[in-house]
Design a protein around this motif. Structure first.
Motif, PDB file in Angstrom:
ATOM      1  N   ILE A  52       0.823  -1.210   0.000  1.00 31.61           N
ATOM      2  CA  ILE A  52       0.000   0.000   0.000  1.00 31.61           C
ATOM      3  C   ILE A  52       0.859   1.263   0.000  1.00 31.61           C
ATOM      4  N   GLU A  53       2.031   1.192   0.600  1.00 31.52           N
ATOM      5  CA  GLU A  53       2.912   2.366   0.622  1.00 31.52           C
ATOM      6  C   GLU A  53       3.397   2.717  -0.781  1.00 31.52           C
ATOM      7  N   VAL A  54       3.618   1.714  -1.601  1.00 30.76           N
ATOM      8  CA  VAL A  54       4.015   1.948  -2.989  1.00 30.76           C
ATOM      9  C   VAL A  54       2.806   2.441  -3.781  1.00 30.76           C
ATOM     10  N   TYR A  55       1.639   1.818  -3.578  1.00 32.64           N
ATOM     11  CA  TYR A  55       0.434   2.241  -4.300  1.00 32.64           C
ATOM     12  C   TYR A  55       0.112   3.706  -4.017  1.00 32.64           C
ATOM     13  N   GLU A  56       0.286   4.108  -2.755  1.00 30.47           N
ATOM     14  CA  GLU A  56       0.007   5.503  -2.389  1.00 30.47           C
ATOM     15  C   GLU A  56       0.873   6.471  -3.192  1.00 30.47           C
ATOM     16  N   VAL A  57       2.132   6.151  -3.339  1.00 26.73           N
ATOM     17  CA  VAL A  57       3.045   7.022  -4.087  1.00 26.73           C
ATOM     18  C   VAL A  57       2.686   7.022  -5.569  1.00 26.73           C
ATOM     19  N   VAL A  58       2.455   5.850  -6.125  1.00 23.07           N
ATOM     20  CA  VAL A  58       2.156   5.747  -7.561  1.00 23.07           C
ATOM     21  C   VAL A  58       0.850   6.458  -7.909  1.00 23.07           C
ATOM     22  N   THR A  59      -0.149   6.362  -7.044  1.00 28.69           N
ATOM     23  CA  THR A  59      -1.429   7.012  -7.341  1.00 28.69           C
ATOM     24  C   THR A  59      -1.401   8.507  -7.057  1.00 28.69           C
ATOM     25  N   PHE A  60      -0.464   8.976  -6.256  1.00 24.00           N
ATOM     26  CA  PHE A  60      -0.373  10.403  -5.944  1.00 24.00           C
ATOM     27  C   PHE A  60       0.314  11.185  -7.061  1.00 24.00           C
ATOM     28  N   TYR A  61       1.422  10.676  -7.551  1.00 20.39           N
ATOM     29  CA  TYR A  61       2.227  11.402  -8.530  1.00 20.39           C
ATOM     30  C   TYR A  61       1.790  11.066  -9.957  1.00 20.39           C
ATOM     31  N   THR A  62       1.521  12.109 -10.746  1.00 22.25           N
ATOM     32  CA  THR A  62       1.092  11.890 -12.131  1.00 22.25           C
ATOM     33  C   THR A  62       2.231  11.416 -13.026  1.00 22.25           C
ATOM     34  N   MET A  63       3.456  11.445 -12.556  1.00 21.34           N
ATOM     35  CA  MET A  63       4.580  10.987 -13.376  1.00 21.34           C
ATOM     36  C   MET A  63       4.650   9.463 -13.440  1.00 21.34           C
ATOM     37  N   PHE A  64       3.862   8.801 -12.614  1.00 22.21           N
ATOM     38  CA  PHE A  64       3.818   7.342 -12.650  1.00 22.21           C
ATOM     39  C   PHE A  64       2.531   6.898 -13.325  1.00 22.21           C
ATOM     40  N   ASN A  65       2.655   5.967 -14.249  1.00 27.87           N
ATOM     41  CA  ASN A  65       1.520   5.488 -15.024  1.00 27.87           C
ATOM     42  C   ASN A  65       1.076   4.128 -14.509  1.00 27.87           C
ATOM     43  N   GLN A  66      -0.234   4.000 -14.303  1.00 24.19           N
ATOM     44  CA  GLN A  66      -0.792   2.762 -13.776  1.00 24.19           C
ATOM     45  C   GLN A  66      -1.337   1.849 -14.864  1.00 24.19           C
ATOM     46  N   HIS A  67      -1.233   2.287 -16.104  1.00 21.21           N
ATOM     47  CA  HIS A  67      -1.614   1.459 -17.241  1.00 21.21           C
ATOM     48  C   HIS A  67      -0.799   1.933 -18.438  1.00 21.21           C
ATOM     49  N   PRO A  68      -0.743   1.130 -19.484  1.00 21.02           N
ATOM     50  CA  PRO A  68       0.079   1.504 -20.637  1.00 21.02           C
ATOM     51  C   PRO A  68      -0.324   2.864 -21.215  1.00 21.02           C
ATOM     52  N   ARG A  69       0.650   3.607 -21.646  1.00 20.87           N
ATOM     53  CA  ARG A  69       0.448   4.910 -22.290  1.00 20.87           C
ATOM     54  C   ARG A  69       1.004   4.840 -23.703  1.00 20.87           C
ATOM     55  N   GLY A  70       0.609   5.831 -24.486  1.00 15.77           N
ATOM     56  CA  GLY A  70       1.131   5.924 -25.843  1.00 15.77           C
ATOM     57  C   GLY A  70       2.595   6.318 -25.829  1.00 15.77           C
ATOM     58  N   LYS A  71       3.227   6.151 -26.968  1.00 20.76           N
ATOM     59  CA  LYS A  71       4.624   6.567 -27.094  1.00 20.76           C
ATOM     60  C   LYS A  71       4.757   8.037 -26.741  1.00 20.76           C
ATOM     61  N   TYR A  72       3.775   8.836 -27.152  1.00 20.92           N
ATOM     62  CA  TYR A  72       3.743  10.264 -26.847  1.00 20.92           C
ATOM     63  C   TYR A  72       2.532  10.537 -25.968  1.00 20.92           C
ATOM     64  N   THR A  73       2.767  11.004 -24.746  1.00 23.37           N
ATOM     65  CA  THR A  73       1.681  11.329 -23.834  1.00 23.37           C
ATOM     66  C   THR A  73       1.616  12.838 -23.665  1.00 23.37           C
ATOM     67  N   PHE A  74       0.490  13.406 -24.087  1.00 25.60           N
ATOM     68  CA  PHE A  74       0.250  14.834 -23.945  1.00 25.60           C
ATOM     69  C   PHE A  74      -0.399  15.059 -22.589  1.00 25.60           C
ATOM     70  N   GLU A  75       0.324  15.743 -21.693  1.00 25.16           N
ATOM     71  CA  GLU A  75      -0.187  16.033 -20.352  1.00 25.16           C
ATOM     72  C   GLU A  75      -0.630  17.496 -20.323  1.00 25.16           C
ATOM     73  N   PHE A  76      -1.934  17.702 -20.270  1.00 22.78           N
ATOM     74  CA  PHE A  76      -2.499  19.047 -20.279  1.00 22.78           C
ATOM     75  C   PHE A  76      -2.712  19.547 -18.865  1.00 22.78           C
ATOM     76  N   CYS A  77      -2.196  20.741 -18.588  1.00 23.90           N
ATOM     77  CA  CYS A  77      -2.440  21.375 -17.301  1.00 23.90           C
ATOM     78  C   CYS A  77      -3.913  21.742 -17.236  1.00 23.90           C
ATOM     79  N   ARG A  78      -4.576  21.368 -16.131  1.00 25.10           N
ATOM     80  CA  ARG A  78      -5.998  21.654 -16.013  1.00 25.10           C
ATOM     81  C   ARG A  78      -6.336  22.502 -14.793  1.00 25.10           C
ATOM     82  N   THR A  79      -5.361  23.218 -14.277  1.00 24.54           N
ATOM     83  CA  THR A  79      -5.652  24.087 -13.149  1.00 24.54           C
ATOM     84  C   THR A  79      -6.211  25.417 -13.642  1.00 24.54           C
ATOM     85  N   SER A  80      -6.598  26.273 -12.715  1.00 24.35           N
ATOM     86  CA  SER A  80      -7.376  27.467 -13.059  1.00 24.35           C
ATOM     87  C   SER A  80      -6.686  28.397 -14.052  1.00 24.35           C
TER      88      SER A  80
END
Length: 158
Positions: A52-80
């Motif tokens: 659970i300690e590892v899961y907590e870190v992986v689910t908190f940080y967006t730099m870790f992917n929990q499923h396969p991603r494309g070769k190119y991942t476009f990360e869009f900022c969605r804050t105000s």
């Protein structure tokens, strides 16, 4: 394992958990840019922590992917700040252009689109991150050109 042991060696005896971030990065890099539950469990075993300690870190940080991603991942900022400047519209545009929903990957495995929290470029929105690079003051035309550059292999992520 040699690389993981090198990271662990940078911390005091009995403090393996302190190496979690670099270890997770190394494991993700070595496994097609994502962390499956069995991989996270193995990291927990190596670092002598509860899974659970590892899961907590992986689910908190967006730099870790929990499923396969494309070769190119476009990360869009969605804050105000980016949203006020059209960030949500750009995210929607990207999804429509690529024929996927947020969080999905194109059938060819080339592109993924994800929303993320603040990327720290509040004065330059709307923006996205691709690999280690920011693309700021984003427009539909700039996004289209970026997609074409990716398709032509002009964008290197290594």
């Amino acid at each position: 394992m040699a690389r993981i042991n090198e990271f662990i060696s940078h911390y005091p005896e009995g403090k393996k958990k302190s190496a979690m971030l670099p270890v997770l990065h190394a494991v993700q890099d070595a496994h097609d840019n994502w962390l499956s539950v069995p991989l996270m469990n193995k990291v927990a075993e190596i670092l002598e922590v509860h899974p659970i300690e590892v899961y907590e870190v992986v689910t908190f940080y967006t730099m870790f992917n929990q499923h396969p991603r494309g070769k190119y991942t476009f990360e869009f900022c969605r804050t105000s700040c980016c949203s006020i400047r059209g960030g949500e519209d750009m995210l929607d545009y990207a999804c429509n252009k690529l024929g996927i929903k947020e969080g999905e990957t194109t059938e060819d495995g080339m592109f993924s689109v994800v929303g993320t929290e603040c990327l720290g470029a509040c004065g330059y929105g709307p923006m996205l991150q691709l690999g280690d690079f920011y693309h700021e003051h984003l427009t539909e035309e700039k996004f289209d050109a970026l997609v074409e550059d990716c398709k032509q292999g002009k964008i290197k992520l290594d």
